[in-house]
Write a protein that holds these residues in place. Structure first.
Motif, PDB file in Angstrom:
ATOM      1  N   ILE A  12       0.842  -1.201   0.000  1.00 41.62           N
ATOM      2  CA  ILE A  12       0.000   0.000   0.000  1.00 41.62           C
ATOM      3  C   ILE A  12       0.879   1.254   0.000  1.00 41.62           C
ATOM      4  N   PRO A  13       0.860   2.058  -1.070  1.00 47.47           N
ATOM      5  CA  PRO A  13       1.603   3.318  -1.048  1.00 47.47           C
ATOM      6  C   PRO A  13       0.993   4.254  -0.007  1.00 47.47           C
ATOM      7  N   ALA A  14       1.847   4.950   0.722  1.00 43.50           N
ATOM      8  CA  ALA A  14       1.340   5.827   1.777  1.00 43.50           C
ATOM      9  C   ALA A  14       2.319   6.953   2.045  1.00 43.50           C
ATOM     10  N   LEU A  15       1.805   8.036   2.604  1.00 41.88           N
ATOM     11  CA  LEU A  15       2.624   9.093   3.173  1.00 41.88           C
ATOM     12  C   LEU A  15       2.584   8.931   4.684  1.00 41.88           C
ATOM     13  N   HIS A  16       3.741   9.074   5.295  1.00 42.54           N
ATOM     14  CA  HIS A  16       3.913   8.823   6.726  1.00 42.54           C
ATOM     15  C   HIS A  16       4.448  10.117   7.338  1.00 42.54           C
ATOM     16  N   LEU A  17       3.709  10.676   8.310  1.00 43.90           N
ATOM     17  CA  LEU A  17       4.103  11.942   8.927  1.00 43.90           C
ATOM     18  C   LEU A  17       4.236  11.792  10.431  1.00 43.90           C
ATOM     19  N   ALA A  18       5.268  12.433  10.975  1.00 45.92           N
ATOM     20  CA  ALA A  18       5.444  12.542  12.420  1.00 45.92           C
ATOM     21  C   ALA A  18       6.540  13.573  12.672  1.00 45.92           C
ATOM     22  N   LYS A  19       6.596  14.064  13.889  1.00 49.84           N
ATOM     23  CA  LYS A  19       7.660  14.997  14.242  1.00 49.84           C
ATOM     24  C   LYS A  19       9.015  14.294  14.210  1.00 49.84           C
ATOM     25  N   GLN A  20      10.004  14.993  13.712  1.00 47.19           N
ATOM     26  CA  GLN A  20      11.337  14.409  13.564  1.00 47.19           C
ATOM     27  C   GLN A  20      11.920  13.965  14.904  1.00 47.19           C
ATOM     28  N   ASP A  21      11.757  14.785  15.942  1.00 48.70           N
ATOM     29  CA  ASP A  21      12.410  14.481  17.220  1.00 48.70           C
ATOM     30  C   ASP A  21      11.766  13.332  17.984  1.00 48.70           C
ATOM     31  N   ILE A  22      10.574  12.904  17.547  1.00 48.51           N
ATOM     32  CA  ILE A  22       9.923  11.765  18.224  1.00 48.51           C
ATOM     33  C   ILE A  22       9.589  10.648  17.218  1.00 48.51           C
ATOM     34  N   TRP A  23      10.196  10.705  16.048  1.00 52.88           N
ATOM     35  CA  TRP A  23       9.861   9.774  14.957  1.00 52.88           C
ATOM     36  C   TRP A  23       9.920   8.315  15.390  1.00 52.88           C
ATOM     37  N   ASP A  24      10.924   7.938  16.168  1.00 49.23           N
ATOM     38  CA  ASP A  24      11.133   6.533  16.534  1.00 49.23           C
ATOM     39  C   ASP A  24      10.377   6.104  17.787  1.00 49.23           C
ATOM     40  N   GLU A  25       9.601   7.016  18.351  1.00 46.85           N
ATOM     41  CA  GLU A  25       8.855   6.692  19.568  1.00 46.85           C
ATOM     42  C   GLU A  25       7.500   6.062  19.236  1.00 46.85           C
ATOM     43  N   LYS A  26       6.905   5.422  20.251  1.00 47.67           N
ATOM     44  CA  LYS A  26       5.538   4.905  20.087  1.00 47.67           C
ATOM     45  C   LYS A  26       4.564   6.069  20.224  1.00 47.67           C
ATOM     46  N   LEU A  27       3.911   6.393  19.132  1.00 47.42           N
ATOM     47  CA  LEU A  27       3.015   7.546  19.108  1.00 47.42           C
ATOM     48  C   LEU A  27       1.574   7.106  18.870  1.00 47.42           C
ATOM     49  N   PRO A  28       0.607   7.932  19.277  1.00 45.81           N
ATOM     50  CA  PRO A  28      -0.780   7.650  18.877  1.00 45.81           C
ATOM     51  C   PRO A  28      -0.885   7.738  17.356  1.00 45.81           C
ATOM     52  N   LEU A  29      -1.651   6.845  16.763  1.00 44.19           N
ATOM     53  CA  LEU A  29      -1.746   6.717  15.311  1.00 44.19           C
ATOM     54  C   LEU A  29      -3.078   7.251  14.792  1.00 44.19           C
ATOM     55  N   ILE A  30      -3.009   8.013  13.698  1.00 45.92           N
ATOM     56  CA  ILE A  30      -4.223   8.396  12.972  1.00 45.92           C
ATOM     57  C   ILE A  30      -4.040   8.010  11.511  1.00 45.92           C
ATOM     58  N   ILE A  31      -4.953   7.196  11.007  1.00 48.78           N
ATOM     59  CA  ILE A  31      -4.987   6.864   9.576  1.00 48.78           C
ATOM     60  C   ILE A  31      -6.043   7.764   8.946  1.00 48.78           C
ATOM     61  N   PHE A  32      -5.667   8.452   7.859  1.00 42.44           N
ATOM     62  CA  PHE A  32      -6.573   9.414   7.222  1.00 42.44           C
ATOM     63  C   PHE A  32      -6.749   9.024   5.759  1.00 42.44           C
ATOM     64  N   VAL A  33      -7.993   8.738   5.370  1.00 43.41           N
ATOM     65  CA  VAL A  33      -8.283   8.161   4.049  1.00 43.41           C
ATOM     66  C   VAL A  33      -8.884   9.217   3.115  1.00 43.41           C
ATOM     67  N   HIS A  34      -8.341   9.298   1.901  1.00 43.19           N
ATOM     68  CA  HIS A  34      -8.792  10.306   0.938  1.00 43.19           C
ATOM     69  C   HIS A  34     -10.118   9.924   0.279  1.00 43.19           C
ATOM     70  N   GLU A 108      -3.008   1.412  22.191  1.00 42.25           N
ATOM     71  CA  GLU A 108      -4.213   1.830  22.912  1.00 42.25           C
ATOM     72  C   GLU A 108      -4.748   3.155  22.409  1.00 42.25           C
ATOM     73  N   ARG A 109      -4.014   3.788  21.471  1.00 38.06           N
ATOM     74  CA  ARG A 109      -4.405   5.131  21.001  1.00 38.06           C
ATOM     75  C   ARG A 109      -4.314   5.173  19.473  1.00 38.06           C
ATOM     76  N   MET A 110      -5.361   4.651  18.822  1.00 36.11           N
ATOM     77  CA  MET A 110      -5.372   4.619  17.364  1.00 36.11           C
ATOM     78  C   MET A 110      -6.704   5.157  16.856  1.00 36.11           C
ATOM     79  N   GLY A 111      -6.626   6.122  15.934  1.00 37.97           N
ATOM     80  CA  GLY A 111      -7.820   6.764  15.407  1.00 37.97           C
ATOM     81  C   GLY A 111      -7.889   6.688  13.899  1.00 37.97           C
ATOM     82  N   LEU A 112      -9.036   7.068  13.364  1.00 32.95           N
ATOM     83  CA  LEU A 112      -9.281   6.970  11.925  1.00 32.95           C
ATOM     84  C   LEU A 112     -10.127   8.150  11.475  1.00 32.95           C
ATOM     85  N   ALA A 113      -9.832   8.652  10.279  1.00 34.61           N
ATOM     86  CA  ALA A 113     -10.640   9.726   9.698  1.00 34.61           C
ATOM     87  C   ALA A 113     -10.591   9.615   8.183  1.00 34.61           C
ATOM     88  N   GLY A 114     -11.514  10.306   7.519  1.00 32.70           N
ATOM     89  CA  GLY A 114     -11.507  10.304   6.062  1.00 32.70           C
ATOM     90  C   GLY A 114     -12.520  11.268   5.500  1.00 32.70           C
TER      91      GLY A 114
END
Length: 255
Positions: A12-34, A108-114
């Protein structure tokens, strides 16, 4: 600084965004669908705003769109609309599993939008996957079967003959019931959910979404969980800046 990386998540081709200084950390996830006939890049502005707030944001490319295009015209794509919707619902779980496997998200922190088709997909996936903590549907329609019938009515006005039989059409409607959130009200998993719609939207009329919202309200009131419907009086089938800002606020509050 927010980084934007082009990636292949499985196939699946995708764009992946996050802050550079926390890129490798476990972050809350949001998947956003066009949306339909759109591309993942069209939602970079909202993805950037969310990433600035500390979320990891994935913008996937839907089947037959953007990098996955097979150069179908709009009519040919329309005939594949529900195949794209169903395929993306399954790919959302693939993306989530891969992000968890890589140790990049807080499970435990995963969201979705579109938006539009992405909002339709969001509602179907939210009904299907309990791991989605909260969701935002922008111009989405939860009544899959009813919306499919509306699409057929519109198609019949522009094509002389539909490329399928009445029996095939009824089978398609029947198959959609398994994905249709409005068919699952009795076992609805109550989690924070926001709708946004333009009152003047001619492409995806707001009525089905608002009717579903009204049916959900007693369940949410009983569980003391937030449910919200933003209806912009003059808005059409375009996500407004107000809708984008409310989306960001919603995830800040619930994710």
């Amino acid at each position: 600084m927010v980084l934007v990386k082009k990636e292949m998540i499985k196939e699946i081709p995708a764009l992946h965004l996050a802050k550079q200084d926390i890129w490798d950390e476990k972050l809350p996830l949001i998947i956003f669908v066009h949306g339909f006939t759109s591309v993942k890049e069209r939602n970079l502005h909202v993805a950037y705003m969310l990433a600035e707030k500390g979320y990891r944001v994935i913008l996937p490319e839907a089947l037959l769109h953007g990098e996955r295009s097979e150069n179908l015209n709009e009519l040919e794509l329309t005939l594949r609309f529900w195949s794209i919707v169903k395929n993306t619902i399954h790919e959302i779980e693939t993306i989530k599993d891969e992000m968890v496997k890589q140790g990049l998200v807080d499970s435990e922190r995963m969201g979705l939008a579109g938006t539009s088709m992405g909002g339709i997909i969001t509602l179907g996936a939210f009904a299907k996957y309990p791991w989605i903590k909260t969701a935002v549907s922008l111009m989405g329609d939860p009544a899959y079967v009813d919306f499919a019938k509306l699409q057929i009515n519109k198609l019949q006005k522009v094509v002389k003959e539909l490329p399928f039989t009445e029996e095939e059409l009824q089978n398609e409607f029947e198959g959609l019931k398994a994905y249709d959130p409005t068919q699952k009200l009795s076992d609805w998993n109550v989690r924070p959910l926001m709708f946004w719609h333009g009152q003047q939207d001619p492409t995806v009329p707001y009525n089905n979404a608002y009717s579903f919202y009204e049916k959900l309200k007693p369940l949410y009131k009983m569980a003391n969980v937030e449910l919200s419907f933003h209806l912009e009086e003059k808005a059409v089938h375009v996500v407004t800046l107000y809708a984008v800002n409310e989306t960001v606020k919603w995830f800040e509050k619930h994710l």
